[in-house]
Design an enzyme around this catalytic site. Sequence first.
Site, mmCIF file in Angstrom:
data_model
loop_
_atom_site.group_PDB
_atom_site.id
_atom_site.type_symbol
_atom_site.label_atom_id
_atom_site.label_comp_id
_atom_site.label_asym_id
_atom_site.label_seq_id
_atom_site.Cartn_x
_atom_site.Cartn_y
_atom_site.Cartn_z
ATOM 1 N N SER A 91 46.914 -5.466 103.358
ATOM 2 C CA SER A 91 46.043 -6.601 103.698
ATOM 3 C C SER A 91 46.744 -7.700 104.489
ATOM 4 O O SER A 91 46.082 -8.663 104.900
ATOM 5 C CB SER A 91 45.429 -7.198 102.430
ATOM 6 O OG SER A 91 44.331 -6.422 101.995
ATOM 7 N N LYS A 94 45.129 -8.724 107.691
ATOM 8 C CA LYS A 94 44.113 -9.770 107.825
ATOM 9 C C LYS A 94 44.666 -11.040 108.462
ATOM 10 O O LYS A 94 43.888 -11.912 108.867
ATOM 11 C CB LYS A 94 43.496 -10.075 106.456
ATOM 12 C CG LYS A 94 42.732 -8.896 105.855
ATOM 13 C CD LYS A 94 42.080 -9.277 104.528
ATOM 14 C CE LYS A 94 41.230 -8.138 103.969
ATOM 15 N NZ LYS A 94 42.024 -7.127 103.280
ATOM 16 N N SER A 151 40.513 -11.914 99.908
ATOM 17 C CA SER A 151 40.999 -10.703 100.575
ATOM 18 C C SER A 151 39.916 -9.638 100.670
ATOM 19 O O SER A 151 40.196 -8.437 100.576
ATOM 20 C CB SER A 151 42.237 -10.138 99.861
ATOM 21 O OG SER A 151 42.951 -9.267 100.723
#
Length: 409
Positions: A91, A94, A151
């Site tokens: 993640s 991102k 997230s």
Amino acid sequence: MTLKKSRLAFPHLSLFAAGCVLALAPALGFAQGATPIPGATPAAPAIVTAVGELATVPAPSLTAKAWLTLDATSGQIIASQNPDERVEPASLTKLMSAYLVFDALENKRLTLDQNVTVSEKAWKTEGSRMFIKPGSQVTVDELLKGVIVQSGNDATVALAEAVAGSEDAFAALMNQEAAKQGLRDTHFVNSTGLPDPTHLTTVRDLAILSRNLVVKFPQYLHYYSQKEYTYNKIKQNNRNRLLWTDPTVDGLKTGHTQSAGYCLVATALRDGRRVVSVIVGAASDSARVENSLKLLNWSFQNFDTIKLFDNEKPAVNARVWEGQAETVGLGSQAPTWITVPRGKGPQVKPVAQYTQPLIAPLKQGAKVGTVSLSLDGKLLRQEPLYVLNDVAEAGFFGRVYDKIRLLFE
């Protein structure tokens, strides 16, 4: 040995023997008579040595696959381990997704209060979720909180579609931006960080991206320090536990998959100085938090970041020939900061190489050379030298007088 031609003057810093200046110029690839390229962006400084190698206090021992710490003001890497090993970002992906959304906001392609219709694809995206419903209208502001605080993969895909029309098109934009930023070992397949064999990056590239994000978009950093967010009556905490551990930490992003391990890009602001740390492949959430805090503390406690010169404080006062002024300041177009082991700022040695002779007319902003910044005999970085003020051509007799003088220099 001295060199009268150069007439070097570093009013704010000590200088190596001036006699080495012209001798070094050919070896450094500096050509006399260089002219500026209109509209060109100054080249990034060449960082030769990680400054941590010059510190008396070694970097902490960390339990992670790869790590890096970087000073956000100077852009210098302080220390690293396996900085160019390609790893799964999970993640941490991102960070780039948010960067592109911030860019769209700044360029008025999106607004924070704009509604985005949630697609079936976004709703079905697996992994961590914001719990948005297909067909519902969600604002860009809400989706950003879903991406950054929670997230949420569903929120990330929804924003990717809002920016580019589809996630595939958005991934192409991500790779285009990665190339623009010089992220040489990064390739994105999706907006979320879901595993893919070719979805890879390095801690060096993650650090560069993170630094660019905090420098270019400080107005959006508040999303990263938000500790919790409730959407659809579901409250989720920010997974960055450093927000509770250290009040100076205000970001940035966690990541985790089984294959990537536990990852964390953290940043802290202490006494006006910002440091970014990157940890990937830690064994647990607690390990990534502990490692990140060790790295941040070491970076702040053992290093200083100082401003050497800028467009008002020249690095060099150089002799000008055939001009209405005898000297001109040479320096940087933006403030030049350098990170050094604590207390060693006065020991930084600058050496300038610039066009000889400097002949008027000279235009402000013309690139005429470089200045090398060294410490303990090791080159830390190089900066371009620009003319800081216009120098008009002298009259006929003044030019002739200087032409004759040059024959005897």
